[in-house]
Design an enzyme around this catalytic site. Structure first.
Site, PDB file in Angstrom:
ATOM      1  N   SER A 247     -14.061   8.739  87.778  1.00  0.00           N
ATOM      2  CA  SER A 247     -15.360   9.370  87.561  1.00  0.00           C
ATOM      3  C   SER A 247     -15.732   9.233  86.097  1.00  0.00           C
ATOM      4  CB  SER A 247     -15.277  10.848  87.925  1.00  0.00           C
ATOM      5  OG  SER A 247     -14.502  11.517  86.946  1.00  0.00           O
ATOM      6  N   LYS A 248     -16.965   9.617  85.801  1.00  0.00           N
ATOM      7  CA  LYS A 248     -17.440   9.561  84.411  1.00  0.00           C
ATOM      8  C   LYS A 248     -16.512  10.344  83.491  1.00  0.00           C
ATOM      9  CE  LYS A 248     -22.024   8.061  83.970  1.00  0.00           C
ATOM     10  NZ  LYS A 248     -23.035   8.362  84.986  1.00  0.00           N
ATOM     11  N   ARG A 249     -16.010  11.463  84.029  1.00  0.00           N
ATOM     12  CA  ARG A 249     -15.180  12.315  83.187  1.00  0.00           C
ATOM     13  C   ARG A 249     -13.855  11.638  82.788  1.00  0.00           C
ATOM     14  NH1 ARG A 249     -13.809  17.513  85.724  1.00  0.00           N
ATOM     15  NH2 ARG A 249     -15.725  17.296  86.907  1.00  0.00           N
ATOM     16  N   GLY A 251     -13.663   8.725  81.827  1.00  0.00           N
ATOM     17  CA  GLY A 251     -13.943   7.670  80.846  1.00  0.00           C
ATOM     18  C   GLY A 251     -14.606   6.440  81.456  1.00  0.00           C
TER      19      GLY A 251
END
Ligand code: GLU
Length: 484
Positions: A247-249, A251
């Site tokens: 996910s975006k979280r 990276g």
């Protein structure tokens, strides 16, 4: 055998991230390896989900990575145009063929009627299926109503996936689905099949979210009397823990963010290639050419591939280190030309310490700024390592060291500087009554005099980069402060 043709078919619904880039890479590598063709096709039939600016962004991302296509929206080619919204008449002619042969029918229901049918099914606790409500016979289609595919009643579909082997799904996987919407646009499900046929695509390489729809696609190929292409399904990309999707979280970034963060495209390509493909050996580093030579669809793994940013960073450093000094400086961006020589000498230091060009730039404006800007010195810092039992050692040490520096040749390596200065420092180490601290008591003021910083590279490296004259100016300045 017909020549290999692969395609990357993104929908312009946002920025391009690692998943899309990896799919594009694998499709490109395979085509290149087989001497085939690689097509870029924009799938923009869902106008509501389209995000402005995505098409140029996709093109820029792929170009930066070094993936070039043989046919595409900006290039043209024998099957142009390569943007689906510009190919509507083609989909319509295929749709009409299917309708005429009884494989498709105009959807007779209004939204309200469908809602009622759905509520009914729910009340009777059975799944709602369009095929249970399809009209008898063939009604002509005038393009105003949605056109629905008349799914065949086949008990079981089986097909081979190049990566996953034999796959199958039962009849439940196929319901009557929309081919052309009432706005005249085809659905993805239909348009991509028409295009893959027209563009003579031999290998469809894409994510696993399409597996469950493959029986649908196979039934359309069958109705059209066309042989389906080979399917190769990519493994999912997992976050750093390896337990859930990236996910975006974790990276996961927009591809062009890797460019602004100072990654080299060859490094990102190398990293993406190993995200789900393995060469069958422990080898880690592959140039684009080597990837093209070694790649194979068969060695793509089925299980998820873990996205490990630490690995990406060290891979980037590997590729940065292989650059010539000039190329390294070009990637770094601008510095005033007068600093060119010092910058060249600082490159080995940057190669040793920085894992991205952004980090290298931060070092140049941070701990290494002293190479370019004259430091402002504070007396108490010069004396910070002064030994209580040996007052005046900083000053006498700097005087002695400046003499040695003055006798160095103009251009000198850090090792040669060290060899010249260390005997003096070692002398002070053994001269003290307490026996310890003399070395630091003269090397600390030297390093501080050269850098003006509490943290910096060692004084030998600094002298080798600053050069004899500039080093002497800085050391003399420190001596002057201590004498005052
Ligand atoms: N347009 C689809 C997507 O972006 C492509 C799927 C395919 O490769 O067939 O997900």
């Amino acid at each position: 055998m017909s020549p290999v043709v692969t395609r990357f078919a993104p929908s312009p619904t946002g920025f391009m991230h690692v998943g899309g880039a990896r799919t594009a890479l694998f499709a490109w590598l395979y085509a290149r390896q087989k001497g085939g063709r690689f097509i870029l096709r924009i799938e923009d039939t869902d106008k509501e989900r389209e995000v402005a600016g995505s098409i140029p962004h996709i093109i820029e991302s792929l170009s930066w990575l070094g993936i070039e296509w043989d046919e595409g929206p900006d290039k043209g080619g024998p099957r142009a145009p390569y943007i689906q919204s510009e190919r509507l008449t083609l989909y319509r002619s295929y749709a009409e063929k299917l309708a005429a042969a009884g494989h498709a029918y105009p959807d007779p229901y209004s939204e309200a009627e469908l809602e009622a049918l759905r509520t009914n099914a729910e009340a009777e606790k059975r799944p709602f299926l369009y095929r249970d409500h399809r009209p008898e016979g063939t009604e002509p289609w005038d393009g105003k109503k949605p056109l629905r595919f008349r799914a065949p009643r086949i008990a079981r579909y089986e097909w081979d996936d190049v990566v996953r082997g034999r796959l199958s799904a039962g009849e439940e996987a196929i319901d009557d689905f929309i081919l052309i919407k009432s706005d005249g646009y085809p659905t993805y499900n239909f348009a991509h099949i028409v295009d893959d046929i027209e563009m003579k695509v031999t290998h469809v390489i894409r994510g696993e979210e399409f597996i469950s729809s493959t029986p649908k696609y196979l039934s359309v190929y069958e109705a059209l009397g066309e042989a389906p292409p080979a399917f190769a399904t990519m493994p999912p990309i997992l976050g750093p823990t390896g337990t859930k999707k990236l996910s975006k979280r974790d990276g996961a970034k927009d591809i062009l963010d890797y460019r602004s963060d100072g990654y080299l495209p060859v490094a990102l390509m190398n990293f993406l290639a190993l995200l789900g493909w393995n060469p069958g050996t422990d080898r880690e580093f592959f140039s684009p050419k080597e990837l093209t030579d070694e790649f194979s669809l068969e060695r793509i793994q089925i299980s998820g591939a873990r996205f490990d940013e630490t690995k990406l960073r060290s891979m980037n450093q590997h590729w940065m280190r292989l650059l010539s000094t000039d190329a390294f400086i070009r990637h770094l961006g601008v510095r005033p030309p007068s600093d060119g020589e010092k910058l060249s000498k600082a490159v080995p230091l940057l190669k040793e310490r920085a894992q991205t060009f952004k980090e290298a730039q931060e070092m140049l404006s941070g701990e290494l700024s002293c190479l370019f800007d004259k430091p402002i010195l504070a007396k108490e810092q010069l004396l910070a390592k002064e030994l209580p039992d040996r007052p005046g050692l900083a000053l006498s040490g700097l005087r002695k060291l400046s003499e040695i520096v003055g006798s160095l040749p103009d251009d000198v390596t850090a090792q040669a500087v060290k060899d010249a200065l260390m005997p003096a420092a070692d002398n002070e180490e053994s001269a003290g009554q307490a026996g310890k601290g003399g070395r630091g008591a003269i090397l600390w003021p030297l390093r501080y005099a050269l850098s003006g910083k509490e943290r910096s590279p060692d004084p030998f490296t600094l002298i080798s980069i600053l050069g004899r004259e500039e080093s002497l100016v800085r050391i003399r300045e420190a001596i002057g402060i201590l004498e005052r």
